[in-house]
Structure formats: C-alpha cells, structure tokens
Design an enzyme around this catalytic site. Sequence first.
Site, PDB file in Angstrom:
ATOM      1  N   ASN B  69      -3.408  -9.370  -1.878  1.00 60.62           N
ATOM      2  CA  ASN B  69      -3.422  -9.428  -3.335  1.00 60.62           C
ATOM      3  C   ASN B  69      -2.209 -10.187  -3.811  1.00 60.62           C
ATOM      4  O   ASN B  69      -1.153 -10.169  -3.191  1.00 60.62           O
ATOM      5  CB  ASN B  69      -3.465  -8.018  -3.942  1.00 60.62           C
ATOM      6  CG  ASN B  69      -2.081  -7.436  -4.163  1.00 60.62           C
ATOM      7  OD1 ASN B  69      -1.428  -7.704  -5.173  1.00 60.62           O
ATOM      8  ND2 ASN B  69      -1.610  -6.643  -3.209  1.00 60.62           N
ATOM      9  N   LEU B  73       2.402  -7.987 -10.376  1.00 61.83           N
ATOM     10  CA  LEU B  73       2.963  -6.992 -11.303  1.00 61.83           C
ATOM     11  C   LEU B  73       2.500  -7.148 -12.748  1.00 61.83           C
ATOM     12  O   LEU B  73       3.285  -6.953 -13.679  1.00 61.83           O
ATOM     13  CB  LEU B  73       4.502  -7.016 -11.244  1.00 61.83           C
ATOM     14  CG  LEU B  73       5.138  -6.409  -9.997  1.00 61.83           C
ATOM     15  CD1 LEU B  73       6.660  -6.571 -10.061  1.00 61.83           C
ATOM     16  CD2 LEU B  73       4.783  -4.940  -9.830  1.00 61.83           C
ATOM     17  N   CYS B 129       8.205  -5.973  -3.948  1.00 66.25           N
ATOM     18  CA  CYS B 129       6.984  -6.662  -4.341  1.00 66.25           C
ATOM     19  C   CYS B 129       7.052  -8.126  -3.890  1.00 66.25           C
ATOM     20  O   CYS B 129       7.928  -8.871  -4.311  1.00 66.25           O
ATOM     21  CB  CYS B 129       6.768  -6.621  -5.850  1.00 66.25           C
ATOM     22  SG  CYS B 129       5.239  -7.462  -6.313  1.00 66.25           S
ATOM     23  N   ASN B 191       5.565  -1.442   1.648  1.00 65.19           N
ATOM     24  CA  ASN B 191       4.874  -2.288   0.682  1.00 65.19           C
ATOM     25  C   ASN B 191       4.060  -3.299   1.491  1.00 65.19           C
ATOM     26  O   ASN B 191       3.979  -3.219   2.713  1.00 65.19           O
ATOM     27  CB  ASN B 191       5.880  -2.972  -0.246  1.00 65.19           C
ATOM     28  CG  ASN B 191       5.274  -3.282  -1.612  1.00 65.19           C
ATOM     29  OD1 ASN B 191       4.137  -3.754  -1.691  1.00 65.19           O
ATOM     30  ND2 ASN B 191       6.008  -3.030  -2.673  1.00 65.19           N
ATOM     31  N   THR B 192       3.456  -4.249   0.827  1.00 64.82           N
ATOM     32  CA  THR B 192       2.552  -5.162   1.537  1.00 64.82           C
ATOM     33  C   THR B 192       3.320  -6.196   2.373  1.00 64.82           C
ATOM     34  O   THR B 192       4.455  -6.537   2.086  1.00 64.82           O
ATOM     35  CB  THR B 192       1.663  -5.902   0.529  1.00 64.82           C
ATOM     36  OG1 THR B 192       2.492  -6.481  -0.471  1.00 64.82           O
ATOM     37  CG2 THR B 192       0.673  -4.960  -0.124  1.00 64.82           C
ATOM     38  N   GLY B 216      -4.220  -2.510   3.726  1.00 65.57           N
ATOM     39  CA  GLY B 216      -5.485  -2.061   4.306  1.00 65.57           C
ATOM     40  C   GLY B 216      -5.328  -1.688   5.779  1.00 65.57           C
ATOM     41  O   GLY B 216      -4.255  -1.852   6.361  1.00 65.57           O
TER      42      GLY B 216
HETATM   43  C1  LIG Z   1      -3.862  -4.673  -5.604  1.00 62.92           C
HETATM   44  C2  LIG Z   1      -2.554  -4.048  -5.189  1.00 62.92           C
HETATM   45  C3  LIG Z   1      -1.523  -3.928  -6.112  1.00 62.92           C
HETATM   46  C4  LIG Z   1      -0.301  -3.377  -5.747  1.00 62.92           C
HETATM   47  N1  LIG Z   1       0.672  -3.211  -6.686  1.00 62.92           N
HETATM   48  C5  LIG Z   1       1.846  -2.594  -6.353  1.00 62.92           C
HETATM   49  C6  LIG Z   1       2.841  -2.326  -7.339  1.00 62.92           C
HETATM   50  O1  LIG Z   1       2.669  -2.620  -8.522  1.00 62.92           O
HETATM   51  N2  LIG Z   1       4.000  -1.719  -6.945  1.00 62.92           N
HETATM   52  C7  LIG Z   1       4.212  -1.352  -5.641  1.00 62.92           C
HETATM   53  O2  LIG Z   1       5.262  -0.790  -5.328  1.00 62.92           O
HETATM   54  N3  LIG Z   1       3.273  -1.569  -4.694  1.00 62.92           N
HETATM   55  C8  LIG Z   1       2.101  -2.190  -5.024  1.00 62.92           C
HETATM   56  N4  LIG Z   1       1.137  -2.389  -4.055  1.00 62.92           N
HETATM   57  C9  LIG Z   1       1.404  -1.965  -2.674  1.00 62.92           C
HETATM   58  C10 LIG Z   1       0.811  -0.581  -2.387  1.00 62.92           C
HETATM   59  O3  LIG Z   1       1.363   0.410  -3.226  1.00 62.92           O
HETATM   60  C11 LIG Z   1       1.027  -0.197  -0.915  1.00 62.92           C
HETATM   61  O4  LIG Z   1       2.409  -0.184  -0.653  1.00 62.92           O
HETATM   62  C12 LIG Z   1       0.369  -1.162   0.055  1.00 62.92           C
HETATM   63  O5  LIG Z   1      -0.829  -1.645  -0.456  1.00 62.92           O
HETATM   64  C13 LIG Z   1       0.118  -0.545   1.428  1.00 62.92           C
HETATM   65  O6  LIG Z   1      -0.792   0.525   1.358  1.00 62.92           O
HETATM   66  P1  LIG Z   1      -2.389   0.381   1.639  1.00 62.92           P
HETATM   67  O7  LIG Z   1      -2.543  -0.342   2.932  1.00 62.92           O
HETATM   68  O8  LIG Z   1      -2.880   1.795   1.661  1.00 62.92           O
HETATM   69  O9  LIG Z   1      -2.937  -0.411   0.487  1.00 62.92           O
HETATM   70  C14 LIG Z   1      -0.089  -2.947  -4.409  1.00 62.92           C
HETATM   71  C15 LIG Z   1      -1.134  -3.064  -3.482  1.00 62.92           C
HETATM   72  C16 LIG Z   1      -2.364  -3.596  -3.854  1.00 62.92           C
HETATM   73  C17 LIG Z   1      -3.453  -3.686  -2.832  1.00 62.92           C
END
Ligand SMILES: Cc1cc2nc3c(=O)[nH]c(=O)nc-3n(C[C@H](O)[C@H](O)[C@H](O)COP(=O)(O)O)c2cc1C
Lengths: 256, 303
Positions: B69, B73, B129, B191-192, B216
């Site tokens: 993604n 923000l 981020c 985070n990602t 994911g």
């Molecule tokens: C569409 C999307 C938007 C995200 N927005 C934020 C955000 O605003 N702030 C943040 O700290 N992490 C954000 N993340 C990261 C997630 O909170 C998380 O750390 C990351 O996706 C890993 O977890 P998952 O594999 O379960 O998605 C975002 C992730 C996705 C997929």
Amino acid sequence: MSYQQGQFPVISKANLAKNIFDLTILCPEIAANTKPGQFVHIRVPGHILRRPISIAGFDAIKGTIRIIYEIRGEGTQILADLKAGDMIDILGPLGNGYILPERERRCVVVGGGIGVPPLLPVAEHFGANATAILGFRSAQAAILEKDFEKAGAKTILCTDDGTLGQKGFVTNALEQLLLSECPDCICACGPLVMLKKVAEIAAAHSIPCQVSLEERMACGVGACLGCAVQIRREGKEQYLHVCKDGPVFYSEEVVF
Amino acid sequence: MADLRVEIAGVSFKNPVIPASGAFGFGHEYEKLYPLSKLGGISVKGMTLNQKDGNPPPRIAETPMGMLNSVGLQNPGIDYFLEKELPYLAGKETRIIANVAGSTVEDCVTMVKKIEGSAVDMIELNISCPNVKQGGAAFGTSCESAAGITAAVRKATTKPLMVKLSPNVTDITAIAKAVESEGADAVSLINTLLGMRIDINSRRPVLKNNVGGMSGPAVFPIAVRMVWQVANAVQIPVVGMGGISSAEDAIEMMMAGASAVQVGAAIFTDPYAPVKIIDGISSWLDCKGIASVKDIVGTVQPW
Ligand SMILES: Cc1cc2nc3c(=O)[nH]c(=O)nc-3n(C[C@H](O)[C@H](O)[C@H](O)COP(=O)(O)O)c2cc1C
Ligand SMILES: Cc1cc2nc3c(=O)[nH]c(=O)nc-3n(C[C@H](O)[C@H](O)[C@H](O)COP(=O)(O)OP(=O)(O)OC[C@H]3O[C@@H](n4cnc5c(N)ncnc54)[C@H](O)[C@@H]3O)c2cc1C
Ligand code: FES
C-alpha cells in the site's frame, strides 16, 4: 449503508461470451438491500485481496443477485472455475449506487464492454424510458443485449469492428442520439477514456451524468483509504474513495 | 474459559487482539459487522497535525500472500479526530490507541499535547511509515533520530507511549533499545516493509508512488523474528504484528515475545479476522489447559 459478509451458494452459472461469466448467487439479505450500481467484494481462494464486482441484477423475492465478470487476471481466472453448487464468499452490497430519479424520467445508459452489466438494473428501473447504448469490441464479445431489450430499453449496439450494430464508439452514438433527444439523465460505466468522453458530451448538453469508477481496493468498505480517486467537491480537489463515496460519482466532479 | 486479559504499559486490555493502524479506519466500517467492544483495542488510522491528502492512486497492489500500500497517511488531522471521532469511539468499551505521525518532532509534540486530556488510552508514535516523504520512517531508521523524537514526545505527554518501529533497518534491536532508554513504555512492530511491483506490459510500477509498504501473511516470519529479537533486547512490553491472519499466528507471535498483537491486512481478506482470532486463542488455551494468555508470552524455547 448496511452490508454483510458470508458464504453463499452459486445457483447457476452461464458463459455469456468468451471469458465472460454470469453467476446467480443465493444471498437473500444482500439481494434485499441492493441498489443499482452497488458492488460485492469477492474472496478468491489463495489470495489476500478480494475482487470488486458489480451487481448486475438482484431479486429480493428470489433472494438472488447476479454478477457478470470477465477473466482479467489470476483472481477472475479462479472465479471463472466456480460452478453451480459451489460456495462463494462475498462482502456486500457495497458502495453507493446510481442516484435515480423517478422511473417516468428518461435516462440514457452508456456502457462499454464489461462496464455494461451494472447498467442493467438502471435500465430496468426506467423500463421503456431507458435508452441503452452498449459498446463491444465485436459481435462475439457482445453481452446482455437481450436483457436490456427485455427490460424495455431502446437498445443501440455499437462494435469497434462493425460486426454487430453500428460500427464505432458508443460516444458517437450518444452524440447522434442527443441531436434529437434530451434525456433527463445519463448513467455510464466502462473504460475511463469512454467515461471521460461521455462526461464531456453530457456537460455540453447540460445533462446530469453519473459515472461508475474503478480503483484497486483492499478493504472495500472505506477503512483503508486505498481506492482513492480525485474528486472536485466543495470547491476543492480531494481524494475520495471508490468503495465508500462511489463507485458512482457525478461526472462533473471527477478529475479525469 | 481462559483469561484473555493482558496489560501493556499500565493499560489493561480485555484481550490481546487489536486491529492495526490503517486497516480499520476509526472503526465505523466494521462496527456494521460486529460490536467494537469485542476487540482488545483499536489502533486508529495514522494521524498528522493537519489534514493530509495522501498519495495519488493506484495505492494498492497484490503480492504473493501479501499486499503493498502507498496510502501515504491520508487522514483528517488530529483536531478532527479529537472532536469528531474520539467521543464516539470512547463509548465503545475498547481501548483506543492514537497512532501519531508527524513530519517534524514539533508536530508530534503538538499532537500529543492535544491528546493529553482526551479519552485516548495510549499513544502509538509512528516513526515507521514508509509512504511519506518527510518524517515517517526517516525517524525510525536511525537510533539518534528515534531516540530524539521519543524523548521529545515523552516529555510532552503523560499518556502511555508506545513507539512503532520500522523493519526497514539493519538492526531493529538497536532502535528498540534507543526508544526504551528515552522513556517509551512499549514498542510495536513491525510496520510495513518497503516493496515494489512492476506491470511488465506497461513497464510501469503498479503503485503511482512506485514503492509501497508490504504487509500480509508473506511478512509473518520476518515479523516473528523481529519481535523475538526485540523482546529479548528490551524490558518494556512488545506488541507484535505483521502478517497475522489466524489464532495460531497470534499465539506464535506471543510465544516469540509479544504481549499483544495487532492485525492489519488479514481484515481485508476476512473482516471478521480479529474476532475469529480472539475466539481461536481462547479455545486453544482451553484445549491446552492454560489459564491465562499471559502465560504464553515469550515462552518459545530457542535451540
Ligand atoms: C492500507 C494500510 C494502511 C496502513 N496505515 C498505517 C498507518 O496509518 N499507521 C501505521 O502505523 N501503520 C499503518 N499500516 C501498517 C499496519 O498497521 C501494520 O503495521 C502492517 O500492515 C503489518 O501488519 P499486517 O501484515 O497484519 O497488515 C498500514 C497498513 C496497511 C495495509
Ligand atoms: C466497483 C468495481 C466494480 C467492478 N465490476 C466489475 C464487473 O462487474 N465485472 C468485471 O468483470 N469486472 C469488474 N470490475 C473490475 C474487476 O474488479 C477486476 O477486473 C478484477 O479485480 C481483476 O482481478 P484479477 O485478479 O483477475 O486481475 P489481476 O490483474 O491479477 O489483479 C491484481 C489486483 O489488481 C486489482 N485490479 C485489477 N484490475 C482492476 C480493476 N479494473 N479495478 C479494480 N481492481 C483491479 C485486483 O482486484 C487485484 O487486487 C470492477 C471493479 C470495481 C472497482
Ligand atoms: S478499498 Fe479500502 S477504502 Fe476503498
């Protein structure tokens, strides 16, 4: 807007044209809540993201919805293997549909290719007051002509190669039609270039026009802010979201 | 029935499952499917001092068992959150975690001061981020800047402070120790991961931003490894996330050292994922005869 998610049985499947499939799904709660132009978000086994597909028909009495989709990649390829009796995981109905005036008004629906199916419920709403301008690559790719006629719509077919109906684009047919008619609204769905041209024609004739947009989605419900489109509203350009604010927008608001 | 309660930085959660920031908006969309009170807490969409438009579309791409993604923000700004969203969320009987991101240290300080008297239960300082040009991950990729922003925010708030770490670093434990030493009450990770996809027909990146954050199931093993390393390096609680999509994943993450977990992308596949994970943890514990979920935290026995 109320929606739900669950596993629902496929009641029947048809192959409308090469790589285009038509499913009827039994999901009474969704069928009862659907408006023309809404979509469902379909889970694809082995994939993380659901696939958005428009609702091409709904019958509150039978409790069914109909979806029509074309194979475009891995996800739709997997969905193409579904057959009657299989279960399908859907989330819906999602988005806002077309805002439709009363059925006594006259509406022109303009659809291109796989953008045609979501316009069928719109045509059904207006019945004989609808004119459907439907465009396809060729006669082999044409779908739903009979359904639009059955809905009572005056149907104008266009193909790129002239193998069915008029040769040429739906936008030419629309311009032609507007020389002699002045409908109360236009509803369109199809490729972005087509929508842009339809929007220009509608603006030139001062006819309110709604277009259904596509964007890549994750959540489908407005939570992730993934499916942004640029919309001019309240004097400023801003990113709204196809799944929640759309997929249908007034064309004058869309920053093409 | 096993006891699912956990405590992080003095805040008690009714269970250890929290939708991750950015995957759950401010909760409205999923409240149509289940009551928010089922959730341990909610980490709300990442917020900045002023409203932010986010990046141009496309913002989403699929990857094998994962996704990218580049939302960037997009958010309505902290004032809007405090006035319009928080009063509603505060009545939902779940813990509210405010995810705070700023392009400058001063922005973050101003934001946490605004949050100070509010119903927010915990601050999650997002220094990770990958989708914004200024701030964001830039704070989270060096020990000095991570320590600096943590120290400044720590002074400005009495709320429990959790710092969200970036996996896009050489040694995540060094960053974790740096924020711990400046007064972070907890850390959350990961985070990602920065990723990219290219459409081979158009030779264009799928994302308009070219690159985006990957999450994911595909990132799960990386997240487990990082949570394990960090949990062994710091004394403060660790909240684990990254690719969790089942109760088994959540249990694995907790065994690696997470006191609670967050769930992001899995919600897109199955909007009920957080609820199913809570129920699944509960039945697993019952089945194993374990009295409290706390008893599994950090219990991996490394070779
Ligand atoms: C569409 C999307 C938007 C995200 N927005 C934020 C955000 O605003 N702030 C943040 O700290 N992490 C954000 N993340 C990261 C997630 O909170 C998380 O750390 C990351 O996706 C890993 O977890 P998952 O594999 O379960 O998605 C975002 C992730 C996705 C997929
Ligand atoms: C509101 C809406 C309604 C739609 N209605 C229909 C319909 O009724 N019939 C139909 O055949 N198609 C429809 N589409 C397009 C359909 O969603 C895509 O063709 C489909 O997602 C492609 O998936 P794939 O796995 O086969 O392709 P891939 O290219 O392998 O997909 C990769 C990723 O990109 C996304 N993606 C690719 N193309 C599109 C696209 N055009 N729009 C949105 N996401 C895309 C996929 O969902 C997936 O996440 C609609 C799209 C939207 C947004
Ligand atoms: S797909 Fe998540 S906001 Fe539209």
